[in-house]
Structures are given as C-alpha cells and as structure tokens.
Design an enzyme around this catalytic site. Structure first.
Site, mmCIF file in Angstrom:
data_model
loop_
_atom_site.group_PDB
_atom_site.id
_atom_site.type_symbol
_atom_site.label_atom_id
_atom_site.label_comp_id
_atom_site.label_asym_id
_atom_site.label_seq_id
_atom_site.Cartn_x
_atom_site.Cartn_y
_atom_site.Cartn_z
ATOM 1 N N GLY A 13 47.758 -72.321 -6.908
ATOM 2 C CA GLY A 13 48.936 -73.196 -6.802
ATOM 3 C C GLY A 13 49.652 -72.974 -5.477
ATOM 4 N N ASP A 71 56.421 -63.066 -0.016
ATOM 5 C CA ASP A 71 56.963 -62.314 -1.145
ATOM 6 C C ASP A 71 58.227 -63.028 -1.579
ATOM 7 O OD1 ASP A 71 56.795 -60.166 -2.974
ATOM 8 O OD2 ASP A 71 58.473 -59.211 -1.962
ATOM 9 N N ASP A 155 62.191 -70.115 -13.964
ATOM 10 C CA ASP A 155 62.565 -71.533 -13.826
ATOM 11 C C ASP A 155 63.426 -72.074 -14.975
ATOM 12 O OD1 ASP A 155 61.312 -71.600 -11.422
ATOM 13 O OD2 ASP A 155 59.612 -72.832 -12.060
ATOM 14 N N HIS A 180 62.303 -72.515 -2.536
ATOM 15 C CA HIS A 180 62.433 -71.469 -1.520
ATOM 16 C C HIS A 180 61.122 -71.304 -0.750
ATOM 17 C CE1 HIS A 180 61.121 -70.166 -5.393
ATOM 18 N NE2 HIS A 180 60.748 -68.979 -4.989
ATOM 19 N N ARG A 181 59.972 -71.432 -1.473
ATOM 20 C CA ARG A 181 58.676 -71.259 -0.821
ATOM 21 C C ARG A 181 58.407 -72.419 0.148
ATOM 22 N NH1 ARG A 181 56.867 -68.532 -4.596
ATOM 23 N NH2 ARG A 181 56.947 -70.309 -5.982
HETATM 24 P P1 IMP Z 1 55.802 -63.786 -5.898
HETATM 25 O O1 IMP Z 1 56.201 -62.829 -4.818
HETATM 26 O O2 IMP Z 1 55.719 -65.200 -5.432
HETATM 27 O O3 IMP Z 1 54.589 -63.334 -6.647
HETATM 28 O O4 IMP Z 1 56.996 -63.801 -6.970
HETATM 29 C C1 IMP Z 1 57.430 -62.626 -7.617
HETATM 30 C C2 IMP Z 1 58.204 -62.967 -8.866
HETATM 31 O O5 IMP Z 1 59.403 -63.666 -8.527
HETATM 32 C C3 IMP Z 1 57.484 -63.870 -9.849
HETATM 33 O O6 IMP Z 1 56.655 -63.126 -10.710
HETATM 34 C C4 IMP Z 1 58.651 -64.521 -10.590
HETATM 35 O O7 IMP Z 1 59.169 -63.637 -11.564
HETATM 36 C C5 IMP Z 1 59.693 -64.669 -9.492
HETATM 37 N N1 IMP Z 1 59.582 -65.990 -8.833
HETATM 38 C C6 IMP Z 1 59.179 -66.231 -7.563
HETATM 39 N N2 IMP Z 1 59.185 -67.549 -7.299
HETATM 40 C C7 IMP Z 1 59.590 -68.153 -8.434
HETATM 41 C C8 IMP Z 1 59.778 -69.534 -8.793
HETATM 42 O O8 IMP Z 1 59.565 -70.488 -8.017
HETATM 43 N N3 IMP Z 1 60.200 -69.745 -10.056
HETATM 44 C C9 IMP Z 1 60.434 -68.759 -10.961
HETATM 45 N N4 IMP Z 1 60.254 -67.479 -10.686
HETATM 46 C C10 IMP Z 1 59.844 -67.157 -9.421
#
Ligand code: IMP
Length: 201
Positions: A13, A71, A155, A180-181
């Site tokens: 994704g 991250d 979410d 944010h991403r």
């Molecule tokens: P990662 O670094 O993208 O793997 O995100 C780490 C953790 O942050 C995830 O396991 C979620 O708990 C939380 N997180 C990051 N992005 C999202 C999002 O878009 N929606 C909901 N939770 C998020």
C-alpha cells in the site's frame, strides 16, 4: 535511463502511495523484495527522524542504491506527544485493544484538549552524501469512540475537523491525498527532482 530508487518498505500500500506521488520522475522504484533483501533494519531510535535515518542509511548500505525510508506515528498533545515513535506497539497491544487503550488514557481529557497529529518523516539517503529529511503532518482530534471501517491503525479515532469525519470514514483516495505520508512524499519529490537536476546520483 531511469535511476533505481529503493523504497525501503514491505508494505504494498505504501509503495503504491509513493509511486502515485512520484509519477513522471525518472526513477525506477525498487522494493526490498525486488532486490532480495531479507534483512530488517531495527527501528531503535527515539525520534521519527532517527528511525528514518537508521532505515534509509541501513538499506543504502545493504543495497548500494539511493534509498527512501519513512517512519510515522501519532502524537497526542494531552499525552505529551505519546504514542509517537511507539505508535505500533502502544500499550503492548494492537488492533481494537489499542484503540481502547488510547481511549482509556484520554478518558478525562475534554474535547477542546484532544488535539493530535499524525507525523511522517522521510529520510533520503544516497551514496557519498548526507541523508536528507522531509516531514508531513495531518492534524485532528482524538474521538471519544471509534467510527468508520476504512484505513488502519488509529484512523477510527482520528477526527478531521474540516471533514467532520474520522480518517476511517473518508474514501481511501482522499486519505491518500491529505495524509501525513502524502505531504511528506510531496516534499520528497522535490528532493528527488533536485538529485536528478544535480546529476549526482
Ligand atoms: P509506520 O512507521 O508507517 O509503520 O507507522 C507506525 C505506526 O503508526 C502504525 O503501526 C500505526 O499505529 C501508526 N500510523 C502511522 N500512519 C498511520 C495512519 O495513516 N493511520 C493510522 N495509524 C497510523
């Protein structure tokens, strides 16, 4: 000739999200699986930037390719920025139990003090240069009960004031535009365009 760029994720994704935002750039996106890299770089940092650096530089060392690593996590103001880099393992639980855990921490916090944000930091590493970082954020409010079935992680508890919906209630393509991403990836695109213009790859 396109340049190879390693997107250091095993999440299809995320790869699709980055590919959509990097359309038209002369980079061929490669994944860890494409390159047959089984190693996991541990996220032992205490900040998003430290973890993005560990992964970007770690996978650059393993692949020899320019590498992008992200991250992300949730920062809740009333919890002094928790769960932050520990978002995935917050409360030592996952799934619905993690939402319950967050709600329990926020039980006595009134609506006006429930401000939160998602943060994404992207590290971009290439051979012979300092690693560069970009960041994106999305602001919202922690709901008092989960709503919606889309998205993942926090979410259903992340209420968007502009939309009057949680992030689990908006369509996925809309989330991918406002997240944010996505914001961090748009900044990363600017860095990738500069790398290309510098011809320093
Ligand atoms: P990662 O670094 O993208 O793997 O995100 C780490 C953790 O942050 C995830 O396991 C979620 O708990 C939380 N997180 C990051 N992005 C999202 C999002 O878009 N929606 C909901 N939770 C998020």
């Amino acid at each position: 000739m396109p340049f190879d760029l390693l997107i250091a994720t095993r999440n299809p994704g995320k790869l699709r999200e980055f590919a959509a935002i990097f359309t038209g750039l002369p980079y061929r996106l490669r994944t860890l699986d494409d390159l047959g890299i089984p190693d996991e770089v541990e996220e032992t940092g205490t900040t998003f930037e430290e973890n993005a650096r560990l992964k970007a530089e770690g996978y650059l060392a393993l692949s020899g390719l320019p590498t992008l690593a992200d991250d992300s996590g949730l920062e809740v103001a009333a919890l002094n920025g928790a769960p932050g880099v520990y978002s995935a393992r917050y409360g030592g639980v996952s799934g619905a139990a993690q939402l319950e855990y967050l709600l329990a921490q926020m039980r006595d916090v009134p609506w006006h003090a429930r401000l939160a944000r998602f943060v994404c930091v992207i590290g971009l590493a290439r051979p012979g240069h300092s690693t560069e970082f970009v960041q994106g954020t999305l602001s919202g409010v922690i709901e008092t009960a989960p709503r919606g079935s889309g998205g993942f992680g926090y979410d259903p508890l992340f209420f968007l004031l502009d939309e009057n919906k949680t992030l689990a209630e908006v369509p996925p393509d809309h989330k991918n535009r406002i997240s944010h991403r996505a914001a961090a990836a748009r900044e990363a695109r600017v860095v990738l365009e500069r790398w290309q213009a510098e011809g320093l790859l």
